[in-house]
Enzyme design. Sequence first.
Site, PDB file in Angstrom:
ATOM      1  N   HIS A  83       0.841  -1.279  -0.145  1.00  0.00           N
ATOM      2  CA  HIS A  83      -0.048   0.072   0.062  1.00  0.00           C
ATOM      3  C   HIS A  83       0.814   1.335   0.127  1.00  0.00           C
ATOM      4  O   HIS A  83       0.508   2.222  -0.576  1.00  0.00           O
ATOM      5  CB  HIS A  83      -1.021   0.047   1.015  1.00  0.00           C
ATOM      6  N   CYS A  92       8.008  -0.663  -1.938  1.00  0.00           N
ATOM      7  CA  CYS A  92       7.304  -0.663  -0.720  1.00  0.00           C
ATOM      8  C   CYS A  92       7.818   0.625   0.010  1.00  0.00           C
ATOM      9  O   CYS A  92       8.367   1.337  -0.996  1.00  0.00           O
ATOM     10  CB  CYS A  92       7.464  -1.699   0.182  1.00  0.00           C
ATOM     11  N   GLY A  93       7.541   0.541   1.261  1.00  0.00           N
ATOM     12  CA  GLY A  93       7.995   2.052   1.856  1.00  0.00           C
ATOM     13  C   GLY A  93       9.511   2.274   1.816  1.00  0.00           C
ATOM     14  O   GLY A  93       9.849   3.469   1.126  1.00  0.00           O
ATOM     15  N   THR A  94      10.351   1.501   2.049  1.00  0.00           N
ATOM     16  CA  THR A  94      11.774   1.601   1.807  1.00  0.00           C
ATOM     17  C   THR A  94      12.291   0.697   0.709  1.00  0.00           C
ATOM     18  O   THR A  94      13.454   1.141   0.414  1.00  0.00           O
ATOM     19  CB  THR A  94      12.264   1.064   3.156  1.00  0.00           C
ATOM     20  N   GLY A  95      11.779  -0.195   0.167  1.00  0.00           N
ATOM     21  CA  GLY A  95      12.225  -1.130  -0.852  1.00  0.00           C
ATOM     22  C   GLY A  95      12.716  -2.475  -0.190  1.00  0.00           C
ATOM     23  O   GLY A  95      13.332  -3.359  -0.793  1.00  0.00           O
ATOM     24  N   GLY A 120      11.951  -4.417   2.592  1.00  0.00           N
ATOM     25  CA  GLY A 120      11.264  -5.614   3.007  1.00  0.00           C
ATOM     26  C   GLY A 120      10.946  -6.690   1.895  1.00  0.00           C
ATOM     27  O   GLY A 120      10.876  -7.731   1.819  1.00  0.00           O
ATOM     28  N   ARG A 164       9.187   5.918  -0.027  1.00  0.00           N
ATOM     29  CA  ARG A 164       9.110   6.788   1.168  1.00  0.00           C
ATOM     30  C   ARG A 164      10.547   7.194   1.172  1.00  0.00           C
ATOM     31  O   ARG A 164      10.886   8.231   1.998  1.00  0.00           O
ATOM     32  CB  ARG A 164       8.814   6.241   2.532  1.00  0.00           C
ATOM     33  N   ARG A 178      34.667 -10.920 -14.569  1.00  0.00           N
ATOM     34  CA  ARG A 178      34.763 -11.424 -13.039  1.00  0.00           C
ATOM     35  C   ARG A 178      33.697 -11.110 -12.379  1.00  0.00           C
ATOM     36  O   ARG A 178      33.283 -12.079 -11.546  1.00  0.00           O
ATOM     37  CB  ARG A 178      36.019 -10.503 -12.456  1.00  0.00           C
ATOM     38  N   ARG A 195      31.322 -14.027  -9.794  1.00  0.00           N
ATOM     39  CA  ARG A 195      30.846 -13.684  -8.480  1.00  0.00           C
ATOM     40  C   ARG A 195      29.286 -14.038  -8.403  1.00  0.00           C
ATOM     41  O   ARG A 195      28.786 -14.342  -7.293  1.00  0.00           O
ATOM     42  CB  ARG A 195      31.166 -12.248  -8.309  1.00  0.00           C
TER      43      ARG A 195
HETATM   44  C1  RB5 Z   1       5.041  -0.423   5.551  1.00  0.00           C
HETATM   45  O1  RB5 Z   1       4.608   0.402   6.695  1.00  0.00           O
HETATM   46  C2  RB5 Z   1       6.368  -0.482   5.433  1.00  0.00           C
HETATM   47  O2  RB5 Z   1       6.944  -1.375   6.582  1.00  0.00           O
HETATM   48  C3  RB5 Z   1       6.921  -1.271   4.178  1.00  0.00           C
HETATM   49  O3  RB5 Z   1       6.334  -0.405   3.116  1.00  0.00           O
HETATM   50  C4  RB5 Z   1       8.347  -1.365   3.896  1.00  0.00           C
HETATM   51  O4  RB5 Z   1       8.896  -0.245   4.081  1.00  0.00           O
HETATM   52  C5  RB5 Z   1       8.879  -2.522   4.489  1.00  0.00           C
HETATM   53  O5  RB5 Z   1      10.210  -2.819   4.345  1.00  0.00           O
END
Ligand code: RB5
Length: 151
Positions: free
Chosen positions: A19, A75-78, A80, A119, A142, A146
């Site tokens: 989301h 996702c928020g950070t990429g 997870g 984010r 090379r 790897r």
């Molecule tokens: C959702 O709030 C957040 O945890 C998810 O988008 C992501 O950043 C997880 O790695």
Amino acid sequence: MADNRIAQPGDTIVIASDHAALDLKTVLVNDLASMGFKVRDLGTNTTDSVDYPDYGHLVGKAVAAHEAKAGVVVCGTGIGISIAANRHPGVRAGVVHDDYTARMAREHNNANVLAMGARVLAPEEARALLKTFFETPFEGGRHARRVEKLG
Ligand code: RB5
């Protein structure tokens, strides 16, 4: 000379988000289509809160099964969603933050899944990194040895 880009126009690319990155995914779907790829959007498709591993696994599974040449996860950070994608054999998902990491993910790691954080990056930054990722060839040499060791 061999074209070591991860995908060619006409190839299928899978994409998914949670989301937190739904809006960014919508923009990236359009960009991938404009680049000539067939795009399979695996969701999510609403802003209802969902669990990012479910979507990372969908992309990881599709790439591992060779249903797609490459994938994009956001996702928020990429972070997870890339961890989930990387659980699948043959998947090399890399979180990229800037032009340098987007290029290195391809040139050195032969990444086949691009991960970004909605984010972390402005939409225009993420769009530029998408372009860089899909235009940059793997260097081989090379780096091939790897990457082979990654399993
Ligand atoms: C959702 O709030 C957040 O945890 C998810 O988008 C992501 O950043 C997880 O790695």
